[in-house]
Design an enzyme around this catalytic site. Sequence first.
Site, PDB file in Angstrom:
ATOM      1  N   ARG A   1       0.833  -1.208   0.000  1.00  0.00           N
ATOM      2  CA  ARG A   1       0.000   0.000   0.000  1.00  0.00           C
ATOM      3  C   ARG A   1       0.869   1.260   0.000  1.00  0.00           C
ATOM      4  O   ARG A   1       1.001   1.929  -1.009  1.00  0.00           O
ATOM      5  CB  ARG A   1      -0.946  -0.026   1.226  1.00  0.00           C
ATOM      6  CG  ARG A   1      -2.112   0.974   1.132  1.00  0.00           C
ATOM      7  CD  ARG A   1      -1.772   2.426   1.455  1.00  0.00           C
ATOM      8  NE  ARG A   1      -1.241   2.607   2.798  1.00  0.00           N
ATOM      9  CZ  ARG A   1      -0.883   3.781   3.280  1.00  0.00           C
ATOM     10  NH1 ARG A   1      -0.966   4.875   2.527  1.00  0.00           N
ATOM     11  NH2 ARG A   1      -0.388   3.886   4.503  1.00  0.00           N
ATOM     12  N   ASP A   2       1.502   1.562   1.121  1.00  0.00           N
ATOM     13  CA  ASP A   2       2.252   2.815   1.212  1.00  0.00           C
ATOM     14  C   ASP A   2       3.482   2.794   0.320  1.00  0.00           C
ATOM     15  O   ASP A   2       3.922   3.833  -0.173  1.00  0.00           O
ATOM     16  CB  ASP A   2       2.648   3.078   2.666  1.00  0.00           C
ATOM     17  CG  ASP A   2       3.041   4.525   2.909  1.00  0.00           C
ATOM     18  OD1 ASP A   2       2.910   5.340   1.985  1.00  0.00           O
ATOM     19  OD2 ASP A   2       3.491   4.842   4.025  1.00  0.00           O
TER      20      ASP A   2
ATOM     21  N   HIS B   1       5.595   4.731  12.353  1.00  0.00           N
ATOM     22  CA  HIS B   1       5.653   4.722  10.889  1.00  0.00           C
ATOM     23  C   HIS B   1       6.582   5.860  10.475  1.00  0.00           C
ATOM     24  O   HIS B   1       6.245   7.036  10.650  1.00  0.00           O
ATOM     25  CB  HIS B   1       4.242   4.945  10.336  1.00  0.00           C
ATOM     26  CG  HIS B   1       4.149   4.953   8.850  1.00  0.00           C
ATOM     27  ND1 HIS B   1       3.630   3.901   8.129  1.00  0.00           N
ATOM     28  CD2 HIS B   1       4.496   5.893   7.928  1.00  0.00           C
ATOM     29  CE1 HIS B   1       3.657   4.198   6.831  1.00  0.00           C
ATOM     30  NE2 HIS B   1       4.184   5.406   6.694  1.00  0.00           N
TER      31      HIS B   1
ATOM     32  N   HIS C   1       9.283   7.729   7.603  1.00  0.00           N
ATOM     33  CA  HIS C   1       9.811   7.910   6.252  1.00  0.00           C
ATOM     34  C   HIS C   1      11.251   8.390   6.373  1.00  0.00           C
ATOM     35  O   HIS C   1      11.605   9.096   7.318  1.00  0.00           O
ATOM     36  CB  HIS C   1       8.952   8.905   5.470  1.00  0.00           C
ATOM     37  CG  HIS C   1       7.631   8.325   5.059  1.00  0.00           C
ATOM     38  ND1 HIS C   1       7.329   8.007   3.755  1.00  0.00           N
ATOM     39  CD2 HIS C   1       6.539   7.978   5.785  1.00  0.00           C
ATOM     40  CE1 HIS C   1       6.106   7.498   3.695  1.00  0.00           C
ATOM     41  NE2 HIS C   1       5.614   7.472   4.920  1.00  0.00           N
TER      42      HIS C   1
ATOM     43  N   CYS D   1       3.612   9.974  -0.067  1.00  0.00           N
ATOM     44  CA  CYS D   1       2.198  10.338   0.056  1.00  0.00           C
ATOM     45  C   CYS D   1       1.844  11.345  -1.027  1.00  0.00           C
ATOM     46  O   CYS D   1       2.519  12.379  -1.163  1.00  0.00           O
ATOM     47  CB  CYS D   1       1.922  10.931   1.437  1.00  0.00           C
ATOM     48  SG  CYS D   1       0.221  11.525   1.648  1.00  0.00           S
TER      49      CYS D   1
ATOM     50  N   ASN E   1       9.468   4.987   2.707  1.00  0.00           N
ATOM     51  CA  ASN E   1       9.414   4.442   4.057  1.00  0.00           C
ATOM     52  C   ASN E   1      10.766   3.870   4.450  1.00  0.00           C
ATOM     53  O   ASN E   1      11.613   3.597   3.599  1.00  0.00           O
ATOM     54  CB  ASN E   1       8.395   3.296   4.113  1.00  0.00           C
ATOM     55  CG  ASN E   1       6.979   3.735   3.880  1.00  0.00           C
ATOM     56  OD1 ASN E   1       6.298   4.183   4.788  1.00  0.00           O
ATOM     57  ND2 ASN E   1       6.502   3.602   2.639  1.00  0.00           N
TER      58      ASN E   1
END
Length: 299
Positions: free
Chosen positions: A6-7, A199, A201, A232, A241
């Site tokens: 996903r990310d 989370h 980055h 994003c 990430n």
Amino acid sequence: MEVGPRDGLQNEKTLISTQDKLELVRRAIDAGARRIEVTSFVNPRRVPQMADAAEVCAGLPEVEGVLYTGLVMNAKGGERAIATGRIHELGAVCVASDRFAIANQGQTSLESVDAAKGLIAMAQDAGLRGQATIGAAFGCPFEGEIAEEHVVEMARKLAEANPVEIALADTIGVADPAHVSRLVRAVSEAIGSTPVRVHFHNTRGTGIANVWAAVEAGARVVDAALGGLGGCPFAPGAAGNVASEDVVYMLHRAGVATGMDLGKLVEANQWLATVMERTLPSMVARAPAFPKPVETAEA
């Protein structure tokens, strides 16, 4: 939690096939991942890479002990995720600044907290797990610094919904280890027994250091994406990430067990690099193996 499907992919301009996304999931499972963020149920016009969410869910392998998470931003997305019958957990998002919350989901910061609490309740009503992420918890691309007290209060309100955990996200990669340690400890104290997930980055190269600071401060779960991909669409300047391979290498060298197989992660990195047609940001996958495998003499 492996967030590559996903990310890791959501900000890529070249559309990745459903089959390649499913292969990424399969390889993550083979490497030991037991919790995977597989897709998001969002407006496909805003995030085209996630337009095949239903098709991805339909092809997910059934593996005992593996939990699949779907990111949802509103009730419509929650309904779509539940309808697949393949998602075990809804991941809601609220944002620590008004300007980013409005850009990301058309709500103020406090409105996004209320919406996230509603999505957690929706998950629970459907017999699923519900969790929430506080985006831009360490800094906003539009408003700059974020008051730590505001993030703590957001977490306290989210905890009222009894989520399985609350995540603190450094959406644009501005955090430093001291800030991470302070905020993780403050949030942990405020929400009691509710676990903290993080989370990060790696926009400014501090991602791995921030992971270690968070773990030492008591964070229970770390998000990471195979190869270090990510970004994003609504956060200017957000880079990849922290890489799953890099996080696992660091934790294993420090004596922290993860249940992951680093060798298989590196193999998956090499496969994903061919799909993306470029070298991926992960550092460990580009370095020689260490320690070197012991060579056995032939009889």
